[in-house]
Design an enzyme around this catalytic site. Structure first.
Site, short mmCIF file in Angstrom:
data_model
loop_
_atom_site.label_atom_id
_atom_site.label_comp_id
_atom_site.label_asym_id
_atom_site.label_seq_id
_atom_site.Cartn_x
_atom_site.Cartn_y
_atom_site.Cartn_z
N GLY A 1 0.84 -1.18 0.00
CA GLY A 1 0.00 0.00 0.00
C GLY A 1 0.88 1.24 0.00
CE1 TYR A 2 3.64 2.75 -4.04
CE2 TYR A 2 1.71 1.37 -4.29
CZ TYR A 2 3.03 1.65 -4.58
OH TYR A 2 3.73 0.81 -5.42
#
Lengths: 155, 155
Positions: B29-30
């Protein structure tokens, strides 16, 4: 995860200065603007750290911190910082059972001085030093990530 | 700092599959959207990494990667991710002098398969495997950070 419970205050005067036991100069910048966390690169002398902190308001925040190679931290500060760098000297003052961290800002934030104390839980009592001023824990302007985008000189 | 020089391609067919020497499943995830770098948390089995990569387009990017405690990485994925999680299995295929990484995406990105090769410099030659399709190195849609916000199913 570390849970950071921190209260932040302005200062009434400079009477804390002779009580400082040590000091450290910090250069720091933020890699994010907005989002669910703030991501900070801090250079403190020959050491550097990456800090990831929940972007929630108030005295209780989750926080992760990891050491960084100094050269890589400096590269990231140059290449990736959004907004301005925040430069300050942190002075440590022991008072009662707690250590107060007093941040004296420089450059575009010169004139701003804040005192912080870390607590084990929200209800923990602490002795108020006589130089302590108004509490600003719930005022987002005093977040360093806010200062990076809205320096104190522009307030 | 590591300089990442990477070329990315679509696949013509599935003939690479019997050539895969090993595979690993990634959940990532970012923590950022926009900004001068992308900041990714990746969980790969029992290991986890924080990756900071310049948000520049093309085959040459600067990249920093640090190991993370697994539990902290999972907490950050839950608490701080912007957009969706990107889940994929990476298959490693040796071909000529290079190792190809073939990412088979899952969930909302199912159907997307890309092959990447890391090079020592932009001019480095490499043998093209017969299953290699169109190059997409310069197409930002194939960045994983783009997929987090615009999953393949929505294209």
């Amino acid at each position: 995860m570390a849970l950071e419970i921190e209260r932040k205050f302005l200062l009434l005067n400079e009477d804390w200065q002779p009580q400082a036991s040590r000091s450290a100069r910090y250069r720091q910048g933020y890699l994010t603007e907005g989002g669910r966390c703030s991501i900070r690169v801090r250079v403190a002398g020959a050491r550097a750290f990456l800090n990831i902190k929940s972007a929630t308001l108030g005295i209780r925040r989750t926080e992760y911190e990891y050491p960084l190679p100094l050269a890589e931290a400096q590269e990231m500060l140059s290449a990736f910082t959004l907004g301005g760098e925040v430069v300050k000297t942190r002075h440590f003052v022991e008072y009662g059972q707690h250590t107060w961290e007093i941040d004296v800002f420089e450059g575009v934030n010169q004139g701003l001085v804040v005192a912080e104390v870390e607590l084990a839980d929200e209800a923990e009592a602490f002795e108020r030093p006589p130089w302590l001023g108004q509490e600003v824990s719930d005022d987002p302007r005093y977040y360093n990530v806010y200062l990076a985008h809205h320096p104190y000189h522009s307030w």
